[in-house]
Design an enzyme around this catalytic site. Structure first.
Site, mmCIF file in Angstrom:
data_model
loop_
_atom_site.group_PDB
_atom_site.id
_atom_site.type_symbol
_atom_site.label_atom_id
_atom_site.label_comp_id
_atom_site.label_asym_id
_atom_site.label_seq_id
_atom_site.Cartn_x
_atom_site.Cartn_y
_atom_site.Cartn_z
ATOM 1 N N ASP A 1 0.455 21.904 -8.845
ATOM 2 C CA ASP A 1 -0.591 21.758 -9.851
ATOM 3 C C ASP A 1 -1.472 22.999 -9.923
ATOM 4 O O ASP A 1 -1.908 23.527 -8.904
ATOM 5 C CB ASP A 1 -1.458 20.535 -9.500
ATOM 6 C CG ASP A 1 -2.285 20.090 -10.700
ATOM 7 O OD1 ASP A 1 -1.816 20.257 -11.848
ATOM 8 O OD2 ASP A 1 -3.400 19.587 -10.494
ATOM 9 N N ASP A 2 -1.759 23.444 -11.146
ATOM 10 C CA ASP A 2 -2.594 24.631 -11.357
ATOM 11 C C ASP A 2 -2.077 25.812 -10.541
ATOM 12 O O ASP A 2 -2.744 26.328 -9.640
ATOM 13 C CB ASP A 2 -4.041 24.338 -10.915
ATOM 14 C CG ASP A 2 -4.875 23.826 -12.052
ATOM 15 O OD1 ASP A 2 -4.476 24.000 -13.217
ATOM 16 O OD2 ASP A 2 -5.934 23.245 -11.779
ATOM 17 N N LYS B 1 13.658 28.941 -6.081
ATOM 18 C CA LYS B 1 15.047 29.365 -6.230
ATOM 19 C C LYS B 1 15.947 28.809 -5.128
ATOM 20 O O LYS B 1 17.165 28.713 -5.305
ATOM 21 C CB LYS B 1 15.083 30.900 -6.192
ATOM 22 C CG LYS B 1 16.314 31.498 -6.792
ATOM 23 C CD LYS B 1 16.192 32.991 -6.905
ATOM 24 C CE LYS B 1 17.521 33.584 -7.354
ATOM 25 N NZ LYS B 1 17.463 35.033 -7.456
HETATM 26 N N1 LIG Z 1 33.293 34.885 -12.223
HETATM 27 C C1 LIG Z 1 32.100 34.526 -11.785
HETATM 28 N N2 LIG Z 1 31.259 35.451 -11.312
HETATM 29 C C2 LIG Z 1 30.046 35.108 -10.854
HETATM 30 N N3 LIG Z 1 29.601 33.836 -10.803
HETATM 31 C C3 LIG Z 1 30.389 32.857 -11.264
HETATM 32 C C4 LIG Z 1 31.657 33.178 -11.766
HETATM 33 N N4 LIG Z 1 32.204 32.030 -12.135
HETATM 34 C C5 LIG Z 1 31.318 31.067 -11.898
HETATM 35 N N5 LIG Z 1 30.222 31.557 -11.357
HETATM 36 C C6 LIG Z 1 29.051 30.760 -10.996
HETATM 37 O O1 LIG Z 1 27.951 31.285 -11.735
HETATM 38 C C7 LIG Z 1 26.761 31.241 -10.939
HETATM 39 C C8 LIG Z 1 26.201 32.654 -10.897
HETATM 40 O O2 LIG Z 1 24.966 32.583 -10.270
HETATM 41 P P1 LIG Z 1 24.435 33.661 -9.245
HETATM 42 O O3 LIG Z 1 23.467 33.003 -8.326
HETATM 43 O O4 LIG Z 1 25.540 34.427 -8.631
HETATM 44 O O5 LIG Z 1 23.684 34.617 -10.250
HETATM 45 P P2 LIG Z 1 22.708 35.808 -9.895
HETATM 46 O O6 LIG Z 1 23.016 36.907 -10.850
HETATM 47 O O7 LIG Z 1 22.764 36.089 -8.428
HETATM 48 O O8 LIG Z 1 21.320 35.185 -10.282
HETATM 49 P P3 LIG Z 1 19.864 35.528 -9.711
HETATM 50 O O9 LIG Z 1 19.449 36.794 -10.385
HETATM 51 O O10 LIG Z 1 19.057 34.366 -10.184
HETATM 52 O O11 LIG Z 1 19.994 35.613 -8.239
HETATM 53 C C9 LIG Z 1 27.145 30.743 -9.562
HETATM 54 O O12 LIG Z 1 26.775 29.401 -9.449
HETATM 55 C C10 LIG Z 1 28.671 30.858 -9.518
HETATM 56 O O13 LIG Z 1 29.201 29.785 -8.759
HETATM 57 N N1 LIG Z 2 -1.052 10.805 -23.104
HETATM 58 C C1 LIG Z 2 -1.813 11.463 -22.251
HETATM 59 N N2 LIG Z 2 -1.338 12.562 -21.649
HETATM 60 C C2 LIG Z 2 -2.085 13.235 -20.778
HETATM 61 N N3 LIG Z 2 -3.346 12.891 -20.424
HETATM 62 C C3 LIG Z 2 -3.862 11.808 -20.993
HETATM 63 C C4 LIG Z 2 -3.121 11.069 -21.912
HETATM 64 N N4 LIG Z 2 -3.902 10.052 -22.304
HETATM 65 C C5 LIG Z 2 -5.062 10.170 -21.666
HETATM 66 N N5 LIG Z 2 -5.062 11.198 -20.861
HETATM 67 C C6 LIG Z 2 -6.166 11.639 -20.015
HETATM 68 O O1 LIG Z 2 -6.502 12.956 -20.400
HETATM 69 C C7 LIG Z 2 -6.882 13.704 -19.280
HETATM 70 C C8 LIG Z 2 -6.020 14.952 -19.226
HETATM 71 O O2 LIG Z 2 -6.511 15.770 -18.221
HETATM 72 P P1 LIG Z 2 -5.591 16.577 -17.243
HETATM 73 O O3 LIG Z 2 -6.355 16.784 -15.969
HETATM 74 O O4 LIG Z 2 -4.260 15.986 -17.133
HETATM 75 O O5 LIG Z 2 -5.495 17.924 -18.036
HETATM 76 P P2 LIG Z 2 -4.888 19.293 -17.551
HETATM 77 O O6 LIG Z 2 -4.129 19.877 -18.677
HETATM 78 O O7 LIG Z 2 -4.212 19.103 -16.239
HETATM 79 O O8 LIG Z 2 -6.215 20.140 -17.363
HETATM 80 P P3 LIG Z 2 -6.505 21.375 -16.408
HETATM 81 O O9 LIG Z 2 -5.870 22.574 -17.053
HETATM 82 O O10 LIG Z 2 -7.999 21.478 -16.435
HETATM 83 O O11 LIG Z 2 -5.933 21.034 -15.068
HETATM 84 C C9 LIG Z 2 -6.732 12.833 -18.064
HETATM 85 O O12 LIG Z 2 -7.980 12.374 -17.652
HETATM 86 C C10 LIG Z 2 -5.864 11.675 -18.546
HETATM 87 O O13 LIG Z 2 -6.228 10.477 -17.879
HETATM 88 MG MG LIG Z 3 -4.534 20.007 -14.414
HETATM 89 MG MG LIG Z 4 21.268 36.116 -6.976
#
Ligand SMILES: Nc1ncnc2c1ncn2[C@@H]1O[C@H](COP(=O)(O)OP(=O)(O)OP(=O)(O)O)[C@@H](O)[C@H]1O
Ligand SMILES: Nc1ncnc2c1ncn2[C@@H]1O[C@H](COP(=O)(O)OP(=O)(O)OP(=O)(O)O)[C@@H](O)[C@H]1O
Ligand SMILES: [Mg+2]
Ligand SMILES: [Mg+2]
Ligand SMILES: Nc1ncnc2c1ncn2[C@@H]1O[C@H](COP(=O)(O)OP(=O)(O)OP(=O)(O)O)[C@@H](O)[C@H]1O
Ligand SMILES: Nc1ncnc2c1ncn2[C@@H]1O[C@H](COP(=O)(O)OP(=O)(O)OP(=O)(O)O)[C@@H](O)[C@H]1O
Ligand SMILES: Nc1ncnc2c1ncn2[C@@H]1O[C@H](COP(=O)(O)OP(=O)(O)OP(=O)(O)O)[C@@H](O)[C@H]1O
Ligand SMILES: Nc1ncnc2c1ncn2[C@@H]1O[C@H](COP(=O)(O)OP(=O)(O)OP(=O)(O)O)[C@@H](O)[C@H]1O
Ligand SMILES: [Mg+2]
Ligand SMILES: [Mg+2]
Ligand SMILES: [Mg+2]
Ligand SMILES: [Mg+2]
Lengths: 269, 269, 269, 269, 269, 269
Positions: F124-125, F152
């Site tokens: 939150d926040d 991640k």
């Molecule tokens: N030929 C392929 N080469 C690479 N990844 C593959 C291939 N085929 C399938 N995948 C799937 O794609 C996904 C690639 O994600 P990966 O975590 O390697 O990306 P990344 O570039 O390391 O991302 P990040 O920048 O978020 O770390 C993996 O889940 C892998 O299993």
């Molecule tokens: N449908 C709705 N969705 C969200 N909040 C609702 C809804 N209906 C009523 N509320 C009320 O509105 C208020 C929303 O405030 P909330 O704390 O969730 O806002 P926020 O976006 O988290 O604010 P901040 O950025 O200040 O944290 C709460 O008091 C909640 O009870």
């Molecule tokens: Mg809030």
């Molecule tokens: Mg990676």
């Protein structure tokens, strides 16, 4: 007399000045009117400090390019003053200390000096004492504040002090207001052509006909650079000839001299 | 009367003021209307503090170039007030302390003062107390916050306090909102030509015909700089003549004076 | 003679130089006039240091792109000097140390060297010693100050020292004034086409007809990059052919070579 | 009724409010509609807090130039609320504490308040609590985060709280998003001419004919500045007349008043 | 062969590769020529490392957008190498460690590897290892320096090493000169339309007529994003349909797919 | 069904959700289509997490202006999920902790969650968790890195997790690349006029004729601001009328409502 002072290093009647003497590795020779004027003015400050009542602390700054002779002049003034307390504060004696230990050391030197009726403190390479680095820039504010306070604090009643600072980073010290903390500032210049001529004549390593051309080539460089280039050139292009040259048996080949200078020139820019 | 106050240093009936007296190394002489006005206003604040009910804390700031006389005026007001508690807070008495120790010291001075029915605290060279360095700029926020709080905090009921700050870094303090933390600010100026004339006449080191020219040359410099240049010039070009000049037997050679001034001039810029 | 020096690695009569030898992983071959000139000049400095009286400390800097041969040249000079004390200071031997421990180590090397009549210290990859990172930029001012002091501090009387620095971050060191702290600076360039030709001829991995085209493609790269690309290409497109190529049985296929170079090219930008 | 509240300081039925009372050194007088409106709205918030179910925490900020009356209004609301827990959090009570100790103290005040069914906390001079310094700017993020969380955290079930902040650094707090953390913000202005007239009539230190001119000269200044200038002027140009003036026997000389104002004017800029 | 390597995960004869296998959560399928090329080149590097004499350390960098497959490729190369030492260094295994502890851990991995004749180290998400944050930017210079040294340091004689780095912050690493510290850099791209088509055909979750449109909509996204969107869409608009879709009984509704993609699209920007 | 979920707060079969329930101080009512859509999508993610094999970690971010309902929606999803582990991580529960202790706490929550087959963590926040301050900007890189890694890191095999983040500082998080670390981002908007109308009708504090005008005046404000203004207005201009209004006996005077809104309006800017 200035020139005599430069040629024979008179034993000091005052403080031990071994540290100071090691600052004049190439001795002291005549190298132009400005250097002479600065030495003379500094010696006048020495006189002033001896008799002053209204200004128990006198501070002067020598600034100029690297190797222009600042430390050597400051050391010579300290030696020639015959004051009972003369001390050089330099970064090399504080290698490895923390900022606060450096401050403590510097303060200690001043406190020791306050016990002496007359004293001279040389703050050598202030930028290095301040741990100055041009990128940022970085520096120690702790040490800066310590110096700024010490450059203003009156010695105890009846004690008089002369502080001589040196720096090759005038612009930084100026924009930092540290120059302003000194009573007087003197600029120690690089060599003019006629200065270089004088020095080369003294060294006697060129044939007469080459001195003028060599001096021309060296102008704008500093004393220390001149000594370096001459020494390198004295090696000869195949090495080993320097002894013959310094003993006067041989002279430096002007073309080899130019060649060497060409490599060293970047340091001029 | 202001002039009397300046000439003879009256023994204080109040606090021990040895520290303060050492702030007036060249004594107090008449040097122009502005200086006199500031002294008088500050003495009115002393009166106000004695009787005030709605403002138990009064704060005023003296700002101006280095050596213009700020500390000497503040010290004189402290001495002349005859308050039971008068204290100067300066960086030189806190050399080597950490930021937090400095804060503790400053707070301690205020707490001691709060025990006294009437008190004066001189915050001398506020920029130095703040460890101000123009590059960056650097400064101690810890000490800044401490001062900002102390400059606003009411003394305990029935206790009244005057705080006098001095600074030669008005622009920094102003942009930092510290000036604003003082009730009143007075500018202590450098010497106008007529001020310099008065001072030179008082010093009596020039032949009458030279006073005007010398004053002209000195205008825009501060009191402290004037004293320095005169003392250097009194040495004579070959040294040793100062005694003769201060005893009135000899006068300063105006050309040598110009010569010296030429070296010192950079400090004017 | 330079070439001989390059070909057969002569056992040093001086200090143990194992560390230095491991800096020349690919041996030393002829690769152009500039490299030869730098080696020769550096050897002249070695001579100068042997006989100098006025300059007990000589400092020179080798700067150029990554892999251009700086460390190998510095190491070779150290080996060939036969000085009793030759030491390389590099970041890799100080991995994991704090800034202040690194300073202590560096200072220790200098102090050890001061005990030797003649000594060479190689400060390898100064930017890495300074913990330089271009973003910010970041660097250790503690180590910078230590180096700046050591590059200026005179060895004790009668001891002479040569310091050789290397760097691929000339611009940073220059703007930081560190280049200026060296007496002389030499630029170690990347390969010109004719240099690359010489090296390829020496390696003998292309058929004669391809050497010119390959050298053309390699120009502007550095020695180290050339070795890398050649080694990768020697694998062949399906792997496993490198032994045949280095033994001379086979030659590198120029198209595969281009292909590989295309992948590596980004490192050229 | 507001005016009654201002004139006689009613003994609080709730928390001990000695701290709060000392915030109104010059009492509470009528000084314009805006001040009255703010007081009334704040008292409505007091009512709201008493009955609210959906907003157990109500926060409002008083912002305006130094001396405009923010702290005095906040203190008066605290006193008049008769809540069982009313507390002022100010930098002066935390002098010398570290950032984290300050945070702990502030959190403690909130935790103590959470035990009370109804509570008011005055965060006085938020910029000072945050250790704000405009150069940089510098400030304590630790304390900022603590305040930002506390200004949002719900008191435990069944407990309701009103937080009143004051600041003279609206721009900083606004750009830092701290204003936004308060539910409502009220601007406490400097004195308009008619406000100054009211106050001067109340003080009765000028002859009737001068009141208008004096008020004109004071417009744009704040309440606190008005009190200061009047007190200084009451001294008279030679000191000592203030008693006569406050007892009504004498009136302030308008020319001396202008003179004093001229010195204080810079604080207006 | 690449495709075989991708389909059946061969048990490694070398190091335990459990960590590496968990990096391929969605298995390895054919997804375009560039991915195949990178895999093949990296396997050539594996070969080179086995036989190299002049380059005991080979370093290559895989860079590309988040989810493009960098870590999966690096892990696959490590697994397929059959080297006795294969290790992945990632931030998630160092959560909560200080900068210096992280350095120590990383150095330890290299030192362990140096004991093995052949080794592969994967430096996964270098920006995360460096604690990189784009605002400022912030990063750990301590870790940066450690990596820069390790990427250059030769393993002991007779030991050869391959380092594979991955990053999605190429620009930062490049401007920081870290890319330059790697011998070769390969760009791992997002999916082109024909790549997406291949993957969708493999997944078989759309009716044949929708594959082309879906691939078109997915182009420019990365592998990981494709998997995410498909999985979300497989839920159906009212949830619960994913099992039916993965078992082939049902196909994804293309309109719901577009709807989901619309929500996820911002991640494309 | 969404609306039912909103009206009656169903007892959770899963984790204890007391913390979550206290996040909905004003209950949950229908306030427009966007809020409903976000809730529904988030519930689809809950479904997806239950069955996913390829994405054991699903992360989504709710961003929007302060008070728009982000935390209330996240809490409601957590409650309605009936997962065995549901936990909210917020700055207010870590007040006074150091950066590293906060990291440890956050990591602990994730580690606890990893032990549960199905878990939801609400961050939150996030800007507050990161100790974000817009001036500088300042923030904790230590915590940022911790979150980036946790967002991640795959839960152990067989465990699935949904992370819901909330923030009102989208621009910062976006430029810092933290948004990118979430799989999906949903914008929670302020109230459109028709949304405000719905809410006002539900609250029933205006006479029918005023509802439209009041809704018009409130548009662009957030839910929380609406509740605040209505509550303040319910006090009436002289205080004390709120009970009568909430019990329906009286209605809010529209002019007084406008008056109050005028004071609160600055928070709209
Ligand atoms: N030929 C392929 N080469 C690479 N990844 C593959 C291939 N085929 C399938 N995948 C799937 O794609 C996904 C690639 O994600 P990966 O975590 O390697 O990306 P990344 O570039 O390391 O991302 P990040 O920048 O978020 O770390 C993996 O889940 C892998 O299993
Ligand atoms: N449908 C709705 N969705 C969200 N909040 C609702 C809804 N209906 C009523 N509320 C009320 O509105 C208020 C929303 O405030 P909330 O704390 O969730 O806002 P926020 O976006 O988290 O604010 P901040 O950025 O200040 O944290 C709460 O008091 C909640 O009870
Ligand atoms: Mg809030
Ligand atoms: Mg990676
Ligand atoms: N008249 C002279 N004045 C100054 N130095 C002289 C003079 N004659 C010879 N020298 C020699 O010139 C050299 C000047 O070097 P010195 O170290 O004083 O220069 P520097 O300005 O202090 O340089 P740096 O800025 O590097 O500290 C010394 O070795 C000194 O012996
Ligand atoms: N009327 C005067 N007012 C002030 N100082 C005077 C006066 N007459 C003589 N002086 C002398 O002038 C000098 C003023 O120096 P002082 O230290 O007060 O200057 P400053 O403004 O405090 O300088 P800095 O900024 O360097 O602290 C003192 O030595 C003092 O004795
Ligand atoms: N004449 C030569 N001069 C220098 N190096 C040579 C020469 N002939 C061959 N080499 C080989 O070239 C390589 C040069 O690499 P070296 O490490 O010296 O480069 P570098 O400039 O120090 O690079 P870096 O900036 O990365 O430290 C060495 O392996 C060395 O053995
Ligand atoms: N109606 C009034 N409202 C506020 N203050 C009043 C009023 N009448 C008289 N005063 C006096 O005016 C002074 C206002 O000063 P106060 O300290 O409240 O200002 P402030 O805005 O808090 O200043 P600062 O920004 O310096 O903290 C107090 O001394 C108070 O006694
Ligand atoms: Mg020097
Ligand atoms: Mg002073
Ligand atoms: Mg090298
Ligand atoms: Mg106040």
């Amino acid at each position: 007399d200035f020139l005599t002072a430069l040629k024979e290093i008179i034993p000091a009647f005052g403080a031990s000045t071994d540290d100071l003497k090691r600052c004049r590795l190439n001795g002291m020779i005549y190298c132009g009117e400005r250097h002479k004027h600065i030495y003379q003015r500094a010696m006048l400050h020495v006189e002033q400090v001896k008799v002053s009542k209204g200004s128990p602390l006198l501070t002067c700054l020598l600034e100029g390019p690297k190797g222009s002779g600042k430390t050597a002049i400051a050391a010579t003034v300290g030696i020639d003053s015959d004051f009972p307390f003369v001390k050089i504060v330099s970064a090399e004696s504080m290698l490895g200390l923390s900022e606060s230990s450096k401050c403590a050391r510097i303060v200690k030197v001043f406190e020791d000096a306050y016990k002496s009726q007359l004293s001279i403190i040389v703050l050598d390479d202030i930028e290095r004492l301040l741990e100055y680095f041009p990128i940022g820039p970085r520096f120690s504010n702790l040490i800066s504040q310590t110096l700024l306070v010490l450059l203003k604090k009156h010695p105890p009643e009846g004690k008089n002090m002369l502080v001589i600072g040196t720096t090759s980073e005038f612009d930084f010290l100026d924009s930092a207001g540290i120059c302003h903390a000194f009573s007087v500032t003197y600029h120690v210049p690089p060599l003019a052509k006629e200065d270089a001529t004088k020095v080369l004549e003294h060294l006697n390593v060129f044939i007469k006909e080459d001195v003028d051309a060599a001096a021309e080539a060296l102008q704008g460089l500093t004393l220390k650079q001149l000594y370096l280039v001459v020494e390198m050139a004295a090696q000869g292009s195949t090495g080993g000839s320097s002894e013959a040259i310094y003993s006067g048996q041989q002279k430096i080949d002007i073309d080899h001299f130019y060649d060497i200078l060409g490599d060293v020139v970047p340091i001029r820019r």
